[in-house]
Design an enzyme around this catalytic site. Structure first.
Site, PDB file in Angstrom:
ATOM      1  N   SER A  14       0.856  -1.192   0.000  1.00 33.30           N
ATOM      2  CA  SER A  14       0.000   0.000   0.000  1.00 33.30           C
ATOM      3  C   SER A  14       0.887   1.235   0.000  1.00 33.30           C
ATOM      4  O   SER A  14       1.997   1.209   0.537  1.00 33.30           O
ATOM      5  CB  SER A  14      -0.889   0.003   1.239  1.00 33.30           C
ATOM      6  OG  SER A  14      -1.638   1.188   1.285  1.00 33.30           O
ATOM      7  N   ASN A  16      -0.787   4.032   0.975  1.00 37.70           N
ATOM      8  CA  ASN A  16      -1.610   4.852   1.861  1.00 37.70           C
ATOM      9  C   ASN A  16      -1.026   4.757   3.280  1.00 37.70           C
ATOM     10  O   ASN A  16      -1.078   3.712   3.928  1.00 37.70           O
ATOM     11  CB  ASN A  16      -3.039   4.284   1.793  1.00 37.70           C
ATOM     12  CG  ASN A  16      -3.985   4.919   2.785  1.00 37.70           C
ATOM     13  OD1 ASN A  16      -3.592   5.389   3.841  1.00 37.70           O
ATOM     14  ND2 ASN A  16      -5.262   4.910   2.435  1.00 37.70           N
ATOM     15  N   LYS A  19      -3.133   3.361   6.225  1.00 37.79           N
ATOM     16  CA  LYS A  19      -3.332   1.909   6.136  1.00 37.79           C
ATOM     17  C   LYS A  19      -2.053   1.164   6.509  1.00 37.79           C
ATOM     18  O   LYS A  19      -2.076   0.186   7.236  1.00 37.79           O
ATOM     19  CB  LYS A  19      -3.685   1.555   4.684  1.00 37.79           C
ATOM     20  CG  LYS A  19      -5.081   1.095   4.491  1.00 37.79           C
ATOM     21  CD  LYS A  19      -5.184   0.521   3.086  1.00 37.79           C
ATOM     22  CE  LYS A  19      -6.555   0.725   2.540  1.00 37.79           C
ATOM     23  NZ  LYS A  19      -6.663   0.254   1.167  1.00 37.79           N
ATOM     24  N   ASP A  75      -7.912  -4.134   0.353  1.00 43.35           N
ATOM     25  CA  ASP A  75      -8.815  -3.317  -0.453  1.00 43.35           C
ATOM     26  C   ASP A  75     -10.129  -3.248   0.299  1.00 43.35           C
ATOM     27  O   ASP A  75     -10.684  -4.286   0.694  1.00 43.35           O
ATOM     28  CB  ASP A  75      -9.021  -3.893  -1.852  1.00 43.35           C
ATOM     29  CG  ASP A  75      -9.565  -2.816  -2.796  1.00 43.35           C
ATOM     30  OD1 ASP A  75      -8.842  -1.837  -3.037  1.00 43.35           O
ATOM     31  OD2 ASP A  75     -10.717  -2.931  -3.253  1.00 43.35           O
ATOM     32  N   GLY A 159     -11.956   8.610   6.334  1.00 38.32           N
ATOM     33  CA  GLY A 159     -12.919   8.227   5.291  1.00 38.32           C
ATOM     34  C   GLY A 159     -14.360   8.497   5.712  1.00 38.32           C
ATOM     35  O   GLY A 159     -14.711   9.590   6.146  1.00 38.32           O
ATOM     36  N   LYS A 181     -12.875   0.680  17.852  1.00 41.80           N
ATOM     37  CA  LYS A 181     -13.171   0.441  16.420  1.00 41.80           C
ATOM     38  C   LYS A 181     -12.338  -0.737  15.900  1.00 41.80           C
ATOM     39  O   LYS A 181     -12.847  -1.608  15.196  1.00 41.80           O
ATOM     40  CB  LYS A 181     -12.884   1.696  15.588  1.00 41.80           C
ATOM     41  CG  LYS A 181     -13.164   1.463  14.106  1.00 41.80           C
ATOM     42  CD  LYS A 181     -12.667   2.556  13.174  1.00 41.80           C
ATOM     43  CE  LYS A 181     -12.677   2.026  11.736  1.00 41.80           C
ATOM     44  NZ  LYS A 181     -11.990   2.879  10.782  1.00 41.80           N
TER      45      LYS A 181
HETATM   46  P1  IMP Z   1      -8.791   1.522  -1.147  1.00 41.70           P
HETATM   47  O1  IMP Z   1      -7.438   2.111  -0.966  1.00 41.70           O
HETATM   48  O2  IMP Z   1      -9.259   1.449  -2.570  1.00 41.70           O
HETATM   49  O3  IMP Z   1      -8.940   0.198  -0.445  1.00 41.70           O
HETATM   50  O4  IMP Z   1      -9.770   2.587  -0.459  1.00 41.70           O
HETATM   51  C1  IMP Z   1     -10.556   2.289   0.620  1.00 41.70           C
HETATM   52  C2  IMP Z   1     -11.498   3.457   0.891  1.00 41.70           C
HETATM   53  O5  IMP Z   1     -12.653   2.924   1.557  1.00 41.70           O
HETATM   54  C3  IMP Z   1     -10.920   4.481   1.839  1.00 41.70           C
HETATM   55  O6  IMP Z   1     -10.343   5.550   1.184  1.00 41.70           O
HETATM   56  C4  IMP Z   1     -12.160   4.936   2.613  1.00 41.70           C
HETATM   57  O7  IMP Z   1     -12.851   5.865   1.840  1.00 41.70           O
HETATM   58  C5  IMP Z   1     -13.035   3.707   2.660  1.00 41.70           C
HETATM   59  N1  IMP Z   1     -12.795   2.959   3.907  1.00 41.70           N
HETATM   60  C6  IMP Z   1     -12.223   1.743   4.014  1.00 41.70           C
HETATM   61  N2  IMP Z   1     -12.151   1.372   5.294  1.00 41.70           N
HETATM   62  C7  IMP Z   1     -12.673   2.382   6.007  1.00 41.70           C
HETATM   63  C8  IMP Z   1     -12.852   2.590   7.411  1.00 41.70           C
HETATM   64  O8  IMP Z   1     -12.499   1.777   8.272  1.00 41.70           O
HETATM   65  N3  IMP Z   1     -13.444   3.748   7.752  1.00 41.70           N
HETATM   66  C9  IMP Z   1     -13.835   4.687   6.857  1.00 41.70           C
HETATM   67  N4  IMP Z   1     -13.669   4.561   5.551  1.00 41.70           N
HETATM   68  C10 IMP Z   1     -13.095   3.403   5.121  1.00 41.70           C
END
Ligand code: IMP
Length: 201
Positions: A14, A16, A19, A75, A159, A181
């Site tokens: 990742s 991010n 994460k 993801d 998010g 959480k």
């Molecule tokens: P990915 O990087 O494509 O997996 O993006 C996941 C997205 O889902 C994040 O940017 C958030 O918008 C949303 N998301 C996933 N997990 C959470 C969480 O635990 N809380 C709030 N939003 C989440």
């Protein structure tokens, strides 16, 4: 039978930072040396899959092959029942290039109003893929059910957390202590399965 992780070093696939930090923390008790795909200078693959599983697997495989080490990818997203599971795998994209989640939550609220309903049911999904350089992949999925509330409340999460109230609770994930959480979230459920199948024993 899942393949056991018996190496010493694992790539967290990742870019991010939030994460990566969360996954490093979750893996710390297992004495595994972790390094992020970003720190290794690996490119970020495009998320072209049509499911959480496909995207988690493609990210984990790209990192495992690029680093020649096992790699773990997450993801995740928010799925709203009345919107047929949207934003789902597009949860991050709804926030636009500036990652504006106030905007994404407003868009979500408008979409639900346009659907003309009081059905606020939603769930978060977390897909975790652990891949090896030889192409083997193990996949685990966690889910937490709840409902959406408006206006958003709480500054603690990220998010869509300020809009989401998990079943059996009356505060949003944004108002909840992160330790609480992390005990009940979609990511926690996926991690428990991963650890039981691949890291224990
Ligand atoms: P990915 O990087 O494509 O997996 O993006 C996941 C997205 O889902 C994040 O940017 C958030 O918008 C949303 N998301 C996933 N997990 C959470 C969480 O635990 N809380 C709030 N939003 C989440």
């Amino acid at each position: 039978m899942s393949r056991h992780f018996d190496g010493k070093k694992l790539v967290v696939a990742s870019h991010n930072l939030g994460k990566v930090r969360e996954i490093f923390d979750l893996l710390a008790p297992f004495g595994i040396e972790t390094v992020s795909a970003g720190d290794l200078g690996l490119p970020e693959p495009e998320e072209t899959g049509d499911s959480f599983r496909a995207n988690a697997e493609l990210k984990a495989l790209a990192a495992a092959k690029g680093a020649n080490l096992p790699a773990l990818a997450d993801d995740s997203g928010l799925c709203v029942d009345i919107l047929n599971g949207a934003p789902g795998i597009y949860s991050a994209r709804w926030a636009g290039p500036t990652k504006d989640f106030a905007f994404a939550m407003e868009k979500l609220r408008r979409s639900i109003l346009e659907a003309g309903t009081h059905d606020n049911r939603a769930h978060f999904i977390c897909g975790l893929a652990l891949a090896w350089p030889d192409g083997h992949v193990e996949y685990f999925e966690g889910r937490v059910d709840g409902e959406l509330t408006w206006p958003p409340r709480g500054e603690k999460g990220f998010g869509y957390d300020p809009m989401f109230i998990a079943e059996g609770h009356d505060i949003t994930f944004g108002e909840m202590d992160p330790d609480v959480k992390h005990g009940l979230s979609h990511r926690a459920h996926a991690f428990t399965q991963l650890v039981d199948a691949c890291f224990k024993g």
